[in-house]
Design an enzyme around this catalytic site. Structure first.
Site, PDB file in Angstrom:
ATOM      1  N   TYR A  56      18.065  27.501 -53.039  1.00 53.81           N
ATOM      2  CA  TYR A  56      17.928  27.400 -54.492  1.00 53.81           C
ATOM      3  C   TYR A  56      17.082  28.571 -55.020  1.00 53.81           C
ATOM      4  CZ  TYR A  56      19.470  22.436 -55.006  1.00 53.81           C
ATOM      5  OH  TYR A  56      20.170  21.260 -55.047  1.00 53.81           O
ATOM      6  N   GLY A  57      16.285  29.138 -54.123  1.00 53.49           N
ATOM      7  CA  GLY A  57      15.222  30.061 -54.530  1.00 53.49           C
ATOM      8  C   GLY A  57      15.645  31.363 -55.172  1.00 53.49           C
ATOM      9  N   GLU A  65      16.553  27.593 -42.787  1.00 53.82           N
ATOM     10  CA  GLU A  65      17.599  26.612 -43.082  1.00 53.82           C
ATOM     11  C   GLU A  65      18.778  26.746 -42.113  1.00 53.82           C
ATOM     12  OE1 GLU A  65      17.516  24.307 -45.710  1.00 53.82           O
ATOM     13  OE2 GLU A  65      19.449  23.544 -45.041  1.00 53.82           O
ATOM     14  N   ASP A  73      15.005  17.822 -51.795  1.00 53.92           N
ATOM     15  CA  ASP A  73      14.739  19.235 -51.498  1.00 53.92           C
ATOM     16  C   ASP A  73      16.072  19.978 -51.503  1.00 53.92           C
ATOM     17  OD1 ASP A  73      12.440  21.064 -50.373  1.00 53.92           O
ATOM     18  OD2 ASP A  73      14.194  21.552 -49.176  1.00 53.92           O
ATOM     19  N   SER A  74      15.973  21.293 -51.554  1.00 61.00           N
ATOM     20  CA  SER A  74      17.195  22.100 -51.501  1.00 61.00           C
ATOM     21  C   SER A  74      17.804  22.086 -50.102  1.00 61.00           C
ATOM     22  CB  SER A  74      16.878  23.536 -51.899  1.00 61.00           C
ATOM     23  OG  SER A  74      15.926  24.073 -51.000  1.00 61.00           O
ATOM     24  N   CYS A 128       6.611  27.164 -50.061  1.00 59.09           N
ATOM     25  CA  CYS A 128       8.034  26.828 -49.899  1.00 59.09           C
ATOM     26  C   CYS A 128       8.063  25.783 -48.798  1.00 59.09           C
ATOM     27  CB  CYS A 128       8.828  28.062 -49.489  1.00 59.09           C
ATOM     28  SG  CYS A 128      10.497  27.677 -48.947  1.00 59.09           S
ATOM     29  N   THR A 129       8.749  24.678 -49.043  1.00 55.35           N
ATOM     30  CA  THR A 129       8.714  23.570 -48.068  1.00 55.35           C
ATOM     31  C   THR A 129       9.272  23.949 -46.709  1.00 55.35           C
ATOM     32  OG1 THR A 129      10.759  22.844 -49.093  1.00 55.35           O
ATOM     33  CG2 THR A 129       8.765  21.579 -49.588  1.00 55.35           C
ATOM     34  N   HIS A 130      10.101  24.983 -46.691  1.00 53.71           N
ATOM     35  CA  HIS A 130      10.652  25.410 -45.399  1.00 53.71           C
ATOM     36  C   HIS A 130       9.584  26.059 -44.509  1.00 53.71           C
ATOM     37  CE1 HIS A 130      14.407  24.731 -47.479  1.00 53.71           C
ATOM     38  NE2 HIS A 130      15.103  25.025 -46.404  1.00 53.71           N
ATOM     39  N   CYS A 164      10.647  20.188 -53.023  1.00 52.00           N
ATOM     40  CA  CYS A 164      10.952  21.610 -53.169  1.00 52.00           C
ATOM     41  C   CYS A 164      10.061  22.272 -54.238  1.00 52.00           C
ATOM     42  CB  CYS A 164      12.416  21.720 -53.572  1.00 52.00           C
ATOM     43  SG  CYS A 164      13.026  23.383 -53.685  1.00 52.00           S
ATOM     44  N   ASN A 165       9.408  23.347 -53.843  1.00 49.29           N
ATOM     45  CA  ASN A 165       8.581  24.099 -54.809  1.00 49.29           C
ATOM     46  C   ASN A 165       9.452  24.672 -55.919  1.00 49.29           C
ATOM     47  OD1 ASN A 165       5.630  24.801 -53.493  1.00 49.29           O
ATOM     48  ND2 ASN A 165       7.171  24.367 -51.960  1.00 49.29           N
ATOM     49  N   THR A 166      10.609  25.211 -55.518  1.00 43.47           N
ATOM     50  CA  THR A 166      11.502  25.848 -56.488  1.00 43.47           C
ATOM     51  C   THR A 166      11.944  24.825 -57.547  1.00 43.47           C
ATOM     52  OG1 THR A 166      12.240  27.263 -54.688  1.00 43.47           O
ATOM     53  CG2 THR A 166      13.573  27.281 -56.680  1.00 43.47           C
TER      54      THR A 166
HETATM   55  N1  DGL Z   1      12.677  24.284 -50.358  1.00 47.61           N
HETATM   56  C1  DGL Z   1      12.573  25.384 -51.270  1.00 47.61           C
HETATM   57  C2  DGL Z   1      11.152  25.493 -51.822  1.00 47.61           C
HETATM   58  O1  DGL Z   1      10.265  24.776 -51.445  1.00 47.61           O
HETATM   59  C3  DGL Z   1      12.974  26.701 -50.716  1.00 47.61           C
HETATM   60  C4  DGL Z   1      14.344  26.928 -50.218  1.00 47.61           C
HETATM   61  C5  DGL Z   1      15.335  27.423 -51.209  1.00 47.61           C
HETATM   62  O2  DGL Z   1      15.303  28.587 -51.626  1.00 47.61           O
HETATM   63  O3  DGL Z   1      16.180  26.610 -51.544  1.00 47.61           O
HETATM   64  O4  DGL Z   1      10.913  26.322 -52.654  1.00 47.61           O
END
Ligand code: DGL
Length: 261
Positions: free
Chosen positions: A41-42, A150, A9-10, A183-185, A72-74
């Site tokens: 990362y988004g 985060e 994940d990011s 988004c996993t967060h 991570c979705n991104t």
């Molecule tokens: N973990 C990322 C996701 O699921 C989001 C956080 C990011 O922007 O890095 O998209």
């Protein structure tokens, strides 16, 4: 040798996937890398996301994981490009929940809250429409919510103000009863989403990804069960990471380790 699942994940968000994996596959060894040093990362370019992700994949390969869950979705929006150069299976987070929404839930409309990149990529509507063209996906990206989570800033006021900003744009003129936490967060602060919008069902894609991981896991021959554990690495701040490990109840006997790739 014990079978190992790599999870990437990011940042801290993918711990919500580890949580689901631990529930559904309790006898798996998990190796997690959260790139908090480069998070978020988004809001990054696709080129950047691919370069950073390849470094994490190389690390997980060096640890001899059997397959990788891209929490991570991104990062999952570029999974096809990453899979081309990767010798082991990558399981993304977008496809499994999209299959569930398209074939089981089948709503008229569904909301999506996620990063700006994930919403702009259109990966959710694309994957949902592959199986069901009758669902309208109303997405809203936030450039700030993931970074706020985060940072470990859990003041109710700040988090809820961000959630409301994102949700209000979705709910304007739309009768929506379910929203994907894309988004996993976001599942880390799911209680705030639920408190603000008690009539809406929030869908955590991690659950559906863990079910797919379980299928892959069961198809691998287990040679010897030598005990399981979860190993967590981050390029960022160990103390923020450790507090989220504790907050969401991740089971591990190992301290979080700092590793910059
Ligand atoms: N973990 C990322 C996701 O699921 C989001 C956080 C990011 O922007 O890095 O998209």
């Amino acid at each position: 040798m014990q079978l190992k699942i790599g999870v990437m994940d990011s940042g801290v968000g993918g711990l919500t996937v580890v949580n689901e994996l631990q529930k559904i596959i309790p006898d798996a060894t998990i190796l997690y890398y959260g790139d908090s040093g480069n998070c978020p990362y988004g809001n990054r370019s696709q080129k950047d996301i691919i370069e950073l992700s390849k470094k994490i994949i190389d690390f997980l390969l060096s640890q001899e994981v059997d397959f990788i869950c891209i929490a991570c979705n991104t990062i999952s929006t570029v999974i096809e490009k990453l899979q081309k150069d990767c010798p082991i299976k990558l399981i993304g987070i977008i496809q499994p929940v999209s299959n569930y929404i398209a074939t089981v839930l089948n709503p008229k409309k569904i909301g999506l809250v996620a990063t700006v990149d994930t919403v702009q990529s259109q990966e959710y509507p694309i994957k949902i429409h592959e199986k069901n063209k009758h669902i309208t996906v109303i997405g809203q990206g936030s450039p700030t919510l993931a970074a706020l989570i985060e940072s470990g800033e859990f003041t109710t006021k700040k988090i809820e103000a961000e959630i409301q900003k994102e949700m209000q744009l979705i709910l304007q003129k739309n009768a929506i009863y379910s929203v994907i936490l894309g988004c996993t967060h976001y599942p880390i602060v799911e209680d705030h989403f639920k408190k603000l919008y008690p009539k809406i069902t929030f869908i955590n894609p991690a659950h559906y990804q863990a079910l797919v991981a379980n299928k892959v896991f069961l198809n691998k021959p287990i040679e010897q069960n030598t005990g399981t554990d979860t190993y967590i690495y981050t390029s960022g701040d160990i103390s923020v990471f450790s507090s989220i490990v504790e907050k969401i109840g991740i089971k591990t006997q190992q301290p979080v380790k700092k590793l910059v790739l």
